[in-house]
Design a protein around this motif. Structure first.
Motif, PDB file in Angstrom:
ATOM      1  N   TYR A 269     -36.604  43.683   0.235  1.00  0.00           N
ATOM      2  CA  TYR A 269     -35.143  43.656   0.267  1.00  0.00           C
ATOM      3  C   TYR A 269     -34.553  42.859  -0.895  1.00  0.00           C
ATOM      4  CZ  TYR A 269     -35.461  45.419   5.077  1.00  0.00           C
ATOM      5  OH  TYR A 269     -35.704  46.193   6.191  1.00  0.00           O
ATOM      6  N   GLY A 270     -35.396  42.342  -1.778  1.00  0.00           N
ATOM      7  CA  GLY A 270     -34.932  41.479  -2.858  1.00  0.00           C
ATOM      8  C   GLY A 270     -34.106  42.216  -3.894  1.00  0.00           C
ATOM      9  N   ILE A 278     -26.863  47.131  -2.641  1.00  0.00           N
ATOM     10  CA  ILE A 278     -25.871  47.241  -1.577  1.00  0.00           C
ATOM     11  C   ILE A 278     -26.569  46.990  -0.253  1.00  0.00           C
ATOM     12  CG2 ILE A 278     -24.141  48.728  -0.495  1.00  0.00           C
ATOM     13  CD1 ILE A 278     -24.458  50.396  -3.229  1.00  0.00           C
ATOM     14  N   TYR A 279     -26.114  45.953   0.470  1.00  0.00           N
ATOM     15  CA  TYR A 279     -26.692  45.610   1.766  1.00  0.00           C
ATOM     16  C   TYR A 279     -25.744  46.083   2.867  1.00  0.00           C
ATOM     17  CZ  TYR A 279     -29.911  42.662  -0.853  1.00  0.00           C
ATOM     18  OH  TYR A 279     -30.868  42.199  -1.729  1.00  0.00           O
ATOM     19  N   HIS A 280     -26.160  47.141   3.562  1.00  0.00           N
ATOM     20  CA  HIS A 280     -25.356  47.667   4.657  1.00  0.00           C
ATOM     21  C   HIS A 280     -25.530  46.780   5.893  1.00  0.00           C
ATOM     22  CE1 HIS A 280     -24.182  51.291   2.536  1.00  0.00           C
ATOM     23  NE2 HIS A 280     -25.432  51.433   2.132  1.00  0.00           N
ATOM     24  N   ILE A 283     -29.250  44.471   8.868  1.00  0.00           N
ATOM     25  CA  ILE A 283     -30.447  44.273   8.043  1.00  0.00           C
ATOM     26  C   ILE A 283     -31.468  43.435   8.818  1.00  0.00           C
ATOM     27  CG2 ILE A 283     -29.506  42.201   6.941  1.00  0.00           C
ATOM     28  CD1 ILE A 283     -30.896  43.080   4.368  1.00  0.00           C
ATOM     29  N   ASP A 284     -32.724  43.842   8.741  1.00  0.00           N
ATOM     30  CA  ASP A 284     -33.824  43.126   9.394  1.00  0.00           C
ATOM     31  C   ASP A 284     -34.899  42.878   8.344  1.00  0.00           C
ATOM     32  OD1 ASP A 284     -35.824  42.073  10.920  1.00  0.00           O
ATOM     33  OD2 ASP A 284     -36.150  43.859  12.164  1.00  0.00           O
ATOM     34  N   GLY A 290     -37.207  49.491   6.610  1.00  0.00           N
ATOM     35  CA  GLY A 290     -35.753  49.658   6.583  1.00  0.00           C
ATOM     36  C   GLY A 290     -35.117  49.336   5.251  1.00  0.00           C
ATOM     37  N   SER A 291     -35.900  48.869   4.277  1.00  0.00           N
ATOM     38  CA  SER A 291     -35.320  48.431   2.998  1.00  0.00           C
ATOM     39  C   SER A 291     -34.717  49.574   2.199  1.00  0.00           C
ATOM     40  CB  SER A 291     -36.391  47.722   2.158  1.00  0.00           C
ATOM     41  OG  SER A 291     -37.446  48.617   1.837  1.00  0.00           O
ATOM     42  N   GLY A 292     -35.237  50.797   2.379  1.00  0.00           N
ATOM     43  CA  GLY A 292     -34.742  51.926   1.594  1.00  0.00           C
ATOM     44  C   GLY A 292     -33.297  52.268   1.882  1.00  0.00           C
ATOM     45  N   ARG A 293     -32.776  51.837   3.021  1.00  0.00           N
ATOM     46  CA  ARG A 293     -31.379  52.118   3.366  1.00  0.00           C
ATOM     47  C   ARG A 293     -30.411  51.290   2.534  1.00  0.00           C
ATOM     48  NH1 ARG A 293     -27.736  50.441   7.452  1.00  0.00           N
ATOM     49  NH2 ARG A 293     -29.196  48.839   8.125  1.00  0.00           N
ATOM     50  N   HIS A 294     -30.917  50.192   1.989  1.00  0.00           N
ATOM     51  CA  HIS A 294     -30.079  49.284   1.198  1.00  0.00           C
ATOM     52  C   HIS A 294     -30.406  49.531  -0.280  1.00  0.00           C
ATOM     53  CE1 HIS A 294     -29.380  47.307   5.065  1.00  0.00           C
ATOM     54  NE2 HIS A 294     -30.684  47.421   5.243  1.00  0.00           N
ATOM     55  N   ARG A 295     -29.715  50.476  -0.896  1.00  0.00           N
ATOM     56  CA  ARG A 295     -30.083  50.976  -2.226  1.00  0.00           C
ATOM     57  C   ARG A 295     -29.846  49.945  -3.325  1.00  0.00           C
ATOM     58  NH1 ARG A 295     -28.488  56.698  -4.216  1.00  0.00           N
ATOM     59  NH2 ARG A 295     -29.996  55.956  -5.763  1.00  0.00           N
ATOM     60  N   PHE A 296     -30.670  50.015  -4.380  1.00  0.00           N
ATOM     61  CA  PHE A 296     -30.478  49.157  -5.549  1.00  0.00           C
ATOM     62  C   PHE A 296     -30.405  50.028  -6.797  1.00  0.00           C
ATOM     63  CE2 PHE A 296     -35.074  49.432  -5.053  1.00  0.00           C
ATOM     64  CZ  PHE A 296     -35.511  49.694  -6.350  1.00  0.00           C
ATOM     65  N   PHE A 297     -29.712  49.522  -7.831  1.00  0.00           N
ATOM     66  CA  PHE A 297     -29.516  50.238  -9.083  1.00  0.00           C
ATOM     67  C   PHE A 297     -29.777  49.262 -10.227  1.00  0.00           C
ATOM     68  CE2 PHE A 297     -26.841  51.984  -5.811  1.00  0.00           C
ATOM     69  CZ  PHE A 297     -27.005  53.361  -5.930  1.00  0.00           C
TER      70      PHE A 297
END
Length: 623
Positions: A269-270, A278-280, A283-284, A290-297
């Motif tokens: 999740y880093g 983006i952290y929806h 979050i656990d 579940g980290s893939g739901r919080h996308r990074f760019f």
């Protein structure tokens, strides 16, 4: 009539909470909207657009009472939705409480685009939740659509913006603006030790409903997006934006690296350097899947203009947040929701009156059944006439209720039933949120308690060891014994370490103890603790003050005989002990070295050699 081709431009929901007594947030929101509407009307007139105020011979300053009371319609009969082509249309509606204060209020404003023919903009704002003093919920939706009759290709998409009145609401004095439990930030927040603690608490909260955007810089301080301030402005009310300066080494290791510790599920999740994530909600950090739901760019992808142009990514993110919005069942967003609330209010009132009438009828029936006829005929007649009049009144009231129910639409009746179900579901959801919150607090306290127990057990062990010391360590082997007794869970010494220590009779016992004790106190944490990872040699030197080499020179590594000196037997196998800590004495006869092996499976530092300088390509071993 509503358009079927509306595109959402901006969508937000937030709660306004008064920080001072006698402050009515809903009233202030209505005042902000009225000023904004008046300014729009004046601008429309100035630009030659058929403004509602000019068309219908009204000055915007005369709208105040109708506007706030929820009775304004321009043109007459306008009830929201599609307005007049090329002209502005406006209306407000409300559902009043017993004290005539609006419990729910909605505003719709339809206006033509100043540059594109056939395109209209539609602004809807709803206020609800005024049952509690000093509190209200505001829903905002801004959309655009093509008027019926347009034939042509798809026109350009307008750039995303946050409406000016939203900024005015958020900046209202004596009022705090929240989304759920999260306070809305008016601009991006550059994290420091104090604000990072607040960010972490919000990130991990099980009841958070507001998305969080974390942006990291590079070593020059440049953010992953072109302009973080512009991004924060365009997602105002839809997400909170935080900026982490990658040059802040202390906060990086004490905050970011600790929160997303390497070697744990949280690491996925880093947020790496020069990245936006983006952290929806929900979050656990213990669930790596579940980290893939919080996308990074990454900055490289953003700079490569994969999103159209320099500002394309900001546009994409803003629109994505707007599109991802889900309207709640009890939200008031537009005039249709006011009509629904009015229908629900009517049905509740009818249900209340029906129940009261049933009780009166039942009571009258019980009285008649228990009545004992009077022996006086006149008294009995008077009683019967009274009962007849009462029965006639009840019949008329039943008939009136039947008519009112028939006038209420069938959909309203269904909405009334749904309202009862929603009420139960909302109660259950609130209870579930409370359980999750309490569970989160219990887990936190349990972890803290376990940590304190572990620390206490460690301190008791140290006290017992100190009490059992028969004499102050006078040899290097004594110091190794004390080291392994004090920290048995972190350090273990091999037979070869003891042999080399017994052979090494030179050197400074104080320096030797400083190096040995730094292994469980500093080095172990760099490999296994919360601050693990990174430049271990540099961080060890910074904390312990001694040089740490993780390998040998190329010439030494190519010499098989010399490499055997750097091996030790541990748990029945030969382990590589090339990493070593160097004492400060440069005299070859007193040079002190500790070679070790990292047992990652067992979580221990294994001492393989503790004594003189081993043979290298340029030296002779000194015994």
């Amino acid at each position: 009539m509503r358009s079927e081709n509306e595109s959402v431009h901006y969508r937000a929901r937030f709660e306004l909470r008064a920080s001072q007594r006698d402050c009515d947030p809903a009233k202030q929101v209505i005042n902000v909207l009225q000023k904004w509407f008046a300014g729009k009307e004046r601008m429309a007139s100035h630009n030659g657009i058929d403004a509602a105020s000019r068309l219908y011979g009204r000055d915007v300053s005369t709208f105040s009472i109708e506007f706030s009371a929820g009775s304004l319609s321009l043109p007459a009969g306008y009830e929201g939705g599609i307005g007049l082509r090329g002209a502005t249309s406006v209306c407000t509606r409300a559902v009043a409480e017993d004290d005539e204060r609006p419990a729910c209020w909605a505003f719709e404003y339809d206006e033509p685009d100043s540059k594109v023919a056939f395109r209209h903009w539609h602004t809807s704002v709803g206020i609800s939740g005024r049952e509690s003093s000093g509190f209200c919920t505001v829903n905002i939706r801004v959309s655009y659509y093509m008027m019926p009759g347009y034939i042509g290709k798809q026109l350009f998409v307008p750039p995303s913006t946050t409406p000016r009145f939203v900024k005015s609401m958020i900046e209202l004095p004596d009022i705090d603006v929240y989304v759920g439990e999260s306070k809305i930030l008016r601009e991006e927040c550059y994290l420091d030790s104090r604000s990072f603690e607040s960010f972490e608490k919000s990130l991990l909260s099980p009841v958070r409903t507001l998305p969080l955007v974390l942006i990291t810089t590079d070593y020059n301080g440049a953010t992953a997006v072109w302009d973080a301030t512009e991004l924060a402005d365009k997602v105002l009310g839809m997400a909170n934006v935080y900026v982490f300066d990658w040059r802040d080494s202390k906060l990086k290791h004490d905050g970011l690296f600790r929160l997303f510790a390497k070697g744990t599920p949280a690491y996925k999740y880093g947020c790496a350097m020069s990245t936006l994530r983006i952290y929806h909600p929900g979050i656990d950090l213990g669930d790596p899947s579940g980290s893939g739901r919080h996308r990074f760019f990454k900055k490289g992808d953003i700079d490569a203009q994969r999103y159209g142009n320099r500002d394309g990514f900001v546009e994409t993110l803003s629109r994505s947040l707007s599109r991802g919005f889900a309207t709640k069942e009890d939200d008031v967003v537009d005039i249709d929701d006011i009509r629904r609330k009015q229908s629900e209010s009517t049905l509740r009132e009818l249900s209340k009156r029906t129940e009261e009438l049933r009780k009166r009828v039942h009571s009258a029936q019980e009285e008649r059944r228990g009545h004992v006829p009077s022996k006086d005929a006149e008294d009995e007649i008077r009683y019967l006439k009274k009962q007849l009049a009462a029965a006639q009144d009840e019949a008329l009231e039943w008939e009136k209720l039947a008519v009112e129910y028939s006038e209420a639409s069938q959909s309203s009746a269904i909405d009334g039933l749904k309202e009862r179900i929603r009420s139960l579901e909302n109660d259950l959801a609130e209870f579930d949120d409370e359980v999750r919150t309490l569970s989160f607090r219990v887990d936190t306290l349990t972890d803290e308690n376990a940590g304190l127990r572990s620390d206490n057990d460690s301190y008791k062990t140290i006290v017992r060891v100190i009490e059992g010391i028969g004499h102050i360590p006078s040899t290097l082997t004594d110091e190794i014994d004390l080291l392994c007794t004090l920290w048995p869970s972190k350090v273990v010494a091999t037979d070869s370490a003891y042999r080399s220590a017994a052979d090494f009779i030179s050197g400074d016992l104080d320096e030797q103890w400083q190096i040995l004790s730094s292994i469980p106190l500093v080095l172990w944490d760099l490999y296994f603790g919360a601050s693990s990872g990174g430049d271990i040699s540099g961080r060890y030197y910074e904390k312990a003050g001694y040089e740490l080499a993780l390998t040998e020179t190329k010439l030494t590594k190519n010499n098989a005989s010399m490499m055997r000196e750097r091996e030790a037997e541990y748990q029945g196998k030969i382990v590589d002990c090339r990493p070593h800590i160097k004492g400060k004495d440069k005299n070859p006869k007193r040079a002190f070295r500790v070679h070790f092996y990292v047992d990652r499976a067992g979580g221990k530092i294994v001492l393989g050699h503790c004594g003189g300088h081993l043979t290298t390509a340029g030296t002779q071993r000194i015994r």
